[in-house]
Enzyme design. Sequence first.
Site, PDB file in Angstrom:
ATOM      1  N   HIS A 155       0.766  -1.448  -0.058  1.00 33.05           N
ATOM      2  CA  HIS A 155       0.050   0.030  -0.098  1.00 33.05           C
ATOM      3  C   HIS A 155       0.904   1.286  -0.230  1.00 33.05           C
ATOM      4  O   HIS A 155       0.334   2.302  -0.101  1.00 33.05           O
ATOM      5  CB  HIS A 155      -1.034   0.126   1.163  1.00 33.05           C
ATOM      6  CG  HIS A 155      -2.065  -0.832   1.385  1.00 33.05           C
ATOM      7  ND1 HIS A 155      -2.789  -1.161  -0.042  1.00 33.05           N
ATOM      8  CD2 HIS A 155      -2.780  -1.768   2.145  1.00 33.05           C
ATOM      9  CE1 HIS A 155      -3.732  -2.030   0.482  1.00 33.05           C
ATOM     10  NE2 HIS A 155      -3.530  -2.359   1.602  1.00 33.05           N
ATOM     11  N   SER A 185     -16.437   1.755   1.380  1.00 38.02           N
ATOM     12  CA  SER A 185     -15.637   0.476   1.396  1.00 38.02           C
ATOM     13  C   SER A 185     -14.737   0.253   2.729  1.00 38.02           C
ATOM     14  O   SER A 185     -14.820  -0.517   3.529  1.00 38.02           O
ATOM     15  CB  SER A 185     -14.858  -0.158   0.293  1.00 38.02           C
ATOM     16  OG  SER A 185     -14.430  -1.471   0.502  1.00 38.02           O
ATOM     17  N   TYR A 244     -10.378   0.506 -11.303  1.00 36.69           N
ATOM     18  CA  TYR A 244     -11.525  -0.624 -10.600  1.00 36.69           C
ATOM     19  C   TYR A 244     -12.725  -0.675 -11.533  1.00 36.69           C
ATOM     20  O   TYR A 244     -13.156  -1.601 -12.042  1.00 36.69           O
ATOM     21  CB  TYR A 244     -11.891  -0.222  -9.243  1.00 36.69           C
ATOM     22  CG  TYR A 244     -12.628  -1.184  -8.655  1.00 36.69           C
ATOM     23  CD1 TYR A 244     -12.244  -2.345  -7.815  1.00 36.69           C
ATOM     24  CD2 TYR A 244     -14.204  -0.946  -8.757  1.00 36.69           C
ATOM     25  CE1 TYR A 244     -13.018  -3.378  -7.381  1.00 36.69           C
ATOM     26  CE2 TYR A 244     -14.931  -1.976  -7.912  1.00 36.69           C
ATOM     27  CZ  TYR A 244     -14.445  -2.991  -7.125  1.00 36.69           C
ATOM     28  OH  TYR A 244     -15.470  -3.938  -6.900  1.00 36.69           O
ATOM     29  N   ARG A 310     -17.492  -7.190   0.618  1.00 38.82           N
ATOM     30  CA  ARG A 310     -18.848  -6.803   0.694  1.00 38.82           C
ATOM     31  C   ARG A 310     -19.745  -6.606  -0.410  1.00 38.82           C
ATOM     32  O   ARG A 310     -20.741  -7.394  -0.349  1.00 38.82           O
ATOM     33  CB  ARG A 310     -18.511  -5.436   1.501  1.00 38.82           C
ATOM     34  CG  ARG A 310     -20.020  -4.758   2.042  1.00 38.82           C
ATOM     35  CD  ARG A 310     -19.675  -3.412   2.758  1.00 38.82           C
ATOM     36  NE  ARG A 310     -19.347  -2.437   1.881  1.00 38.82           N
ATOM     37  CZ  ARG A 310     -20.233  -1.624   1.394  1.00 38.82           C
ATOM     38  NH1 ARG A 310     -21.304  -1.938   1.837  1.00 38.82           N
ATOM     39  NH2 ARG A 310     -20.010  -0.868   0.267  1.00 38.82           N
TER      40      ARG A 310
END
Length: 347
Positions: A155, A185, A244, A310
């Site tokens: 990250h 999220s 994404y 999720r």
Amino acid sequence: MAIPSFSMCHKPELLKEGKSEGQEEEGLSYEFQEMLDSLPKERGRRNRYLYLFQGFRCQAKEIQAITSFQKHFQSLPDDVVLATIPKSGTTWLKALTFTILTRHRFDPVSSSSSDHPLLTSNPHDLVPFFEYKLYANGNVPDLSGLASPRTFATHVPFGALKDSVENPSVKVVYLCRNPFDTFISMWHYINNITSESVSAVLLDEAFDLYCRGLLIGFGPFWEHMLGYWRESLKRPEKVLFLKYEDLKEDIETNLKKLASFLGLPFTEEEEQKGVVKAIADLCSFENLKKLEVNKSSKLIQNYENRFLFRKGEVSDLVNYLSPSQVERLSALVDDKLAGSGLTFRLS
């Protein structure tokens, strides 16, 4: 071996008692604590400090791991590094990349059997993080047991990574997500992994911290995105920048782009055989979410695998953010990304 094999060969002396005022985590070395005390810091969620380290904000334990990584990691020419900011599709990117790179050993077309590692291992076990797995707690791992091409994840912003991946043959793949869905999220994830004895972080509080770059480490998020974006424009053969939303819209085209970037393009025969579609199906959110390993196992402590899955949708912001919050974040994104050429679709 399906799951990467490595061992930890060194851990520095730890500070167990007499913690200084700024220390919020146990297990920090004396040397590291002295450095930490010299860093600027701000309080983030639950009054935990985020320290300004090498131009970005991070928690103490993350800085400890990054410091060990920067000091000890030695890249190899065919290494692949997957980079993301938290909650922007990391698990998906790991699954896709692992399956592309290992498709000649583990046929995704016949993945209905239990032979494919993704069916029995979480993607985070197959592609380990530098800062959360390999170099966590100041460890120095022995990476000699990893199969080639070695695939890692991180990250950290590009500025903190670049010296470690300067070998011209090392590939970096960056996946980002529109900041609105990334926030939603992250907010859900933070509350899921928080102990039941601690009250949930309210959305309004989390949103304010996010817009100030204090909800999570490795940011602010706009600087994180821009670092990899600019490097991908400068050296497209080195850094592949993916979104994404683009993967959700056309996964097969983006799988081909990813495979070509990694030096393993799909052959015409593979495309006719349905390999590209098989990888997309195997690594889909719906398939990964239903696997037992992703429903019942844990990564570490409270980090249950099920919390990684999720919704996996685009534009979830409409279910949570007020018009004024959308306006505030839109203005922030427009201001911070102005002139860069980096834009996002919200649907």
